[in-house]
Design an enzyme around this catalytic site. Structure first.
Site, mmCIF file in Angstrom:
data_model
loop_
_atom_site.group_PDB
_atom_site.id
_atom_site.type_symbol
_atom_site.label_atom_id
_atom_site.label_comp_id
_atom_site.label_asym_id
_atom_site.label_seq_id
_atom_site.Cartn_x
_atom_site.Cartn_y
_atom_site.Cartn_z
ATOM 1 N N TYR A 45 0.839 -1.191 0.000
ATOM 2 C CA TYR A 45 0.000 0.000 0.000
ATOM 3 C C TYR A 45 0.884 1.254 0.000
ATOM 4 O O TYR A 45 0.710 2.169 -0.797
ATOM 5 C CB TYR A 45 -0.903 -0.037 1.238
ATOM 6 C CG TYR A 45 -1.840 1.137 1.352
ATOM 7 C CD1 TYR A 45 -3.093 1.097 0.757
ATOM 8 C CD2 TYR A 45 -1.483 2.272 2.062
ATOM 9 C CE1 TYR A 45 -3.963 2.164 0.860
ATOM 10 C CE2 TYR A 45 -2.344 3.339 2.172
ATOM 11 C CZ TYR A 45 -3.583 3.288 1.570
ATOM 12 O OH TYR A 45 -4.444 4.346 1.678
ATOM 13 N N LYS A 127 5.618 9.492 33.338
ATOM 14 C CA LYS A 127 4.613 9.769 32.312
ATOM 15 C C LYS A 127 5.211 9.284 31.005
ATOM 16 O O LYS A 127 6.187 9.836 30.499
ATOM 17 C CB LYS A 127 4.324 11.272 32.257
ATOM 18 C CG LYS A 127 3.262 11.622 31.244
ATOM 19 C CD LYS A 127 2.843 13.077 31.402
ATOM 20 C CE LYS A 127 1.669 13.427 30.522
ATOM 21 N NZ LYS A 127 1.833 13.102 29.119
ATOM 22 N N GLU A 183 -0.363 2.968 28.174
ATOM 23 C CA GLU A 183 0.348 3.642 27.096
ATOM 24 C C GLU A 183 1.090 2.655 26.216
ATOM 25 O O GLU A 183 1.814 1.795 26.713
ATOM 26 C CB GLU A 183 1.349 4.617 27.740
ATOM 27 C CG GLU A 183 1.742 5.763 26.855
ATOM 28 C CD GLU A 183 0.751 6.929 26.906
ATOM 29 O OE1 GLU A 183 -0.330 6.796 27.527
ATOM 30 O OE2 GLU A 183 1.073 7.968 26.308
ATOM 31 N N CYS A 428 -5.393 43.538 6.722
ATOM 32 C CA CYS A 428 -5.443 42.086 6.630
ATOM 33 C C CYS A 428 -4.741 41.633 5.350
ATOM 34 O O CYS A 428 -5.086 42.108 4.263
ATOM 35 C CB CYS A 428 -6.898 41.638 6.620
ATOM 36 S SG CYS A 428 -7.084 39.896 6.238
HETATM 37 S S1 IVH Z 1 -3.148 8.609 33.994
HETATM 38 C C1 IVH Z 1 -7.587 10.092 33.827
HETATM 39 N N1 IVH Z 1 -0.658 7.853 33.985
HETATM 40 O O1 IVH Z 1 -0.664 11.210 29.456
HETATM 41 C C2 IVH Z 1 -6.224 10.224 33.276
HETATM 42 N N2 IVH Z 1 -1.499 8.942 32.032
HETATM 43 O O2 IVH Z 1 -1.304 14.014 29.189
HETATM 44 C C3 IVH Z 1 -5.573 8.915 33.122
HETATM 45 N N3 IVH Z 1 0.117 9.123 30.219
HETATM 46 O O3 IVH Z 1 -3.829 10.752 28.086
HETATM 47 C C4 IVH Z 1 -4.185 9.074 32.702
HETATM 48 N N4 IVH Z 1 1.772 8.097 31.250
HETATM 49 O O4 IVH Z 1 -2.025 9.001 27.567
HETATM 50 C C5 IVH Z 1 -1.633 8.461 33.282
HETATM 51 N N5 IVH Z 1 1.501 7.073 34.085
HETATM 52 C C6 IVH Z 1 0.542 7.668 33.410
HETATM 53 C C7 IVH Z 1 0.732 8.138 32.103
HETATM 54 C C8 IVH Z 1 -0.319 8.780 31.445
HETATM 55 C C9 IVH Z 1 1.385 8.694 30.132
HETATM 56 C C10 IVH Z 1 -0.588 9.844 29.159
HETATM 57 C C11 IVH Z 1 -1.999 9.415 28.894
HETATM 58 C C12 IVH Z 1 -2.823 10.663 29.032
HETATM 59 C C13 IVH Z 1 -1.802 11.712 28.832
HETATM 60 C C14 IVH Z 1 -2.228 13.014 29.456
#
Ligand code: IVH
Length: 701
Positions: A45, A127, A183, A428
């Protein structure tokens, strides 16, 4: 591949082959969507698409109107079914400074009514810089895997998720329904190997591991996902039929027991000092982890407290993302372009010599407004020590997370001697109308309104965007084209397009009968639209997606919303008070709404649109609750809940919390010390309950 090299094709051959490629790619797309059985591999593709692009690059004048390279949301993005999340997938509030973390703890204590010396635990964990995924297990089997999408609706990537080694397809001992969230990411090693293979095959390189992980998961061919090893860390959950545990940490341990990989750097912390210390430890290990992280996430550990804290429109109150400092790089500013947005704002954009900042190639940066370029803030105080920004300057680029890159500094020692201060246009650049700056506004705006083609086009683009009407087959490119041809001037025109130009469209070069049929059918489908999407699609300044949802929930129907906005007058009267009372609707947003609805032309255009539509009511949250739709006043002292919590709880149950008692009030909650408001309620015969009565309601009894 036995094909003539592109350089050797003559015009007639090129034309024939482009037609053939359009046919093959269209067929490949349809095979995947409709029949869910891809006929060609992802690699084939891609090869077809590349060949098509190469021929088009050599013979631009032969590019077809239905060119596969112009297809909006063409496969793979269109190849996946949509999945509505049972519970929305939210984002996180961000912080960059230690003080903001302390403030987060204070805010939570205030909300819960906890004293500074009462214990309050948090988890702190990396994160992960990937893409979030929701895995729904039913009776222990993976039923659906969905990407986040817009938070409410994502893409069905179940078959691909099954190819990921970290994602179990069966669980034993799990609750009947369990949505695991986490994630998907790609390790540095896997990323380097993938790009090496891509390069060897002459294919597109991925800019960073996150893009590579996203690209791999969103493959038409699940086998390709298997070849591109991605990992998955579980860190949260959505719907569960039975609670996993009583604390965040134990819930994550439970997920680990069920067979998910969880991050080994998660820790329990007793308050901000420990959270910040753990942040430091994670940051110190960042370079050697082997995968990208972009900060630390803190979460209140006690799940009962989490549920008391609840959610704002798009983020939980109980969590915070503490981001690592932004990445920096120096490069040269090649030009300053002015873009005209849908509200007429003239936005200067820096065109840069491409530079890599934290793994991403940056070529554009925002310059905000004319003051920012001149080196001062909106109150006239110097920023960057008063250094202005000029074309030709060496500038420092700053990129934090997903935000648009900014210019944080200028190197005056490298400034070209002949450089000139940038002179910001006062007309503009699109329609020539005067562009003025109102007192107190940092932005210069085109006064052309609906006559400004840039504004009209931007509004139309906004209108058809994903979070607005999202009409299949009618992307930014198509509306722009129809606008230029004079077929569509405003959103309402989209819904009469078929009647007015159906025949012309069928004759139009590059529009196959089938695609005209599909387009008109998808326009018809969108005649029915939920209220929140309609409000958002109007493109009114300050009225974003989450505010639109708040407004839709508050007013329920278009008629109620329209009446409220039409009757309100900026800054005065009960209607105004009512409007700004909604959580997340401040005076600025409300004023923008009210003034837009008061402008004759704007209003007429909105009315023409709404006439074409059936607007779906948006249910107030928890519509079944006893206080749903009611107007409540809290007065006196509450002992078991803070005011903020009581207000949020009442709103979550579908009620509206107002400040003063009137004949329209349905219920008064009077704690000890209640005075004039309770008295007035008694005079008006309004039902009044005490705090215990309220607690019972709040528990949903
Ligand atoms: S908790 C209700 N924990 O960060 C919220 N998020 O900027 C639940 N992410 O959309 C998320 N590591 O994709 C959580 N240890 C972690 C994370 C994490 C990455 C991401 C997730 C979220 C985004 C928000």
């Amino acid at each position: 591949m036995g094909r003539t090299a592109v350089e050797e094709l003559d015009e007639a051959e090129a034309k024939t082959e482009l037609a053939e490629l359009a046919r093959q790619l269209d067929r490949a797309n349809r095979a995947y969507h409709a029949e869910d059985s891809p006929e060609i591999s992802d690699a084939d593709y891609d090869a077809l698409k590349r060949r098509n692009a190469a021929i088009e690059a050599r013979f631009p004048f032969l590019k077809r109107a239905d060119s596969p390279s112009e297809q909006v949301g063409a496969a793979p993005s269109e190849g996946f079914g949509k999945v509505r999340h049972a519970r929305p997938m939210l984002s996180l509030d961000n912080a960059f400074e230690a003080d903001e973390v302390r403030e987060f703890d204070k805010r939570i204590r205030r909300y819960l009514g906890l004293m500074p010396d009462e214990p309050l635990r948090y988890t702190a964990e990396p994160k992960i810089d990937g893409l979030s995924l929701s895995l729904r297990y039913e009776s222990g089997r993976l039923a659906v895997a969905a990407t986040r999408g817009d938070g409410a609706e994502g893409e069905d990537v179940t078959r691909n998720a099954l190819m990921v080694a970290d994602i179990p397809d069966r669980l034993s001992g799990a609750p009947e329904v369990l949505e695991v969230r986490g994630e998907v990411y790609m390790s540095h090693v896997a990323f380097a190997e993938l790009n090496a293979r891509q390069e060897a095959a002459g294919r597109r390189l991925f800019a960073n591991p996150r893009n590579a992980a996203a690209g791999s998961l969103r493959q038409l061919d699940p086998e390709v996902t298997r070849e591109r090893p991605v990992g998955f860390f579980a860190y949260a959950w959505g719907t569960v039929s039975a609670a996993l545990a009583e604390t965040q940490m134990k819930a994550i341990e439970r997920l680990a027991e069920l067979g998910f990989r969880t991050n080994p750097l998660a820790r329990l912390c007793d308050g901000p000092d420990e959270m910040l210390a753990h942040y430091g430890e994670i940051e110190a290990q960042r370079a050697t982890l082997g995968y990208d992280i972009d900060g630390v996430v803190y979460k209140v550990d006690d799940l009962t407290l989490q549920s008391r804290l609840g959610y704002r429109s798009t983020t939980p109150r109980w969590a915070l993302a503490h981001k690592f400092p932004a990445e920096l790089a120096w490069t040269q500013l090649l030009a300053i372009d002015i873009q005209v947005g849908r509200t007429g704002a003239l936005s200067p954009v820096a065109r840069l010599k491409p530079v890599t900042v934290g793994g991403v190639v940056v070529q554009n940066a925002t310059l905000h407004n004319e003051d920012y370029i001149a080196g001062r803030d909106s109150s006239g105080n110097p920023i960057r020590d008063g250094k202005d920004i000029r074309v030709g300057d060496w500038v420092q680029i700053y990129r934090a997370g997903d935000v648009i890159p900014k210019i944080s500094d200028v190197d005056l020692t490298r400034r070209p001697v002949d450089s000139q201060p940038f002179s910001f246009p006062e007309a503009c650049p699109e329609c020539g109308s005067q562009a003025i700056r109102e007192a107190g506004d940092s932005v210069r705006r085109c006064t052309g309104g609906l006559i400004c083609p840039a504004q009209a086009v931007e509004r139309l683009r906004h209108f058809v965007s994903r979070a607005a009407f999202d009409i299949e087959g009618l992307g930014a490119k198509q509306v722009e084209q129809f606008y230029r041809d004079g077929w569509i001037a405003e959103p309402a025109d989209i819904f009469t397009l078929g009647a007015r130009y159906g025949d012309d469209l069928r004759q139009r070069q590059g529009w196959a009968k089938k695609s005209v049929q599909n387009l008109l059918a998808s326009i018809e489908r969108r005649r029915t639209i939920p209220l929140n999407r309609l409000i958002f699609s109007l493109g009114i300044r300050h009225v974003g997606e989450s505010a639109s949802m708040v407004l839709a929930r508050r007013y329920g129907t278009w008629e109620a919303f329209e009446q409220a906005v039409t009757q309100a007058q900026v800054g005065e009267g009960p209607e105004w008070a009512d409007l700004i009372d909604a959580d997340g609707v401040g005076p600025v947003l409300a004023a923008s709404l009210v003034t837009t609805f008061a402008q004759d032309e704007e209003r007429a255009s909105i009315d023409r649109l709404v006439k074409q539509l059936t607007v779906e009511e948006v249910a107030r949250p928890a519509a079944a609750s006893a206080i749903s739709g009611k107007s409540i006043v809290f007065t006196g002292t509450l002992e078991q809940m803070t005011r903020a919590e009581a207000k949020a709880r009442a709103e979550a149950l579908g009620a509206r919390v107002v400040g003063s008692v009137s004949a329209k009030t349905d219920l008064v909650v009077a704690g000890p010390g209640a005075g004039s408001k309770a008295k007035k309620a008694a005079e008006l015969g309004i039902e009044t309950i005490d705090e215990d009565g309220w607690m019972a309601l709040a528990r949903g009894e």
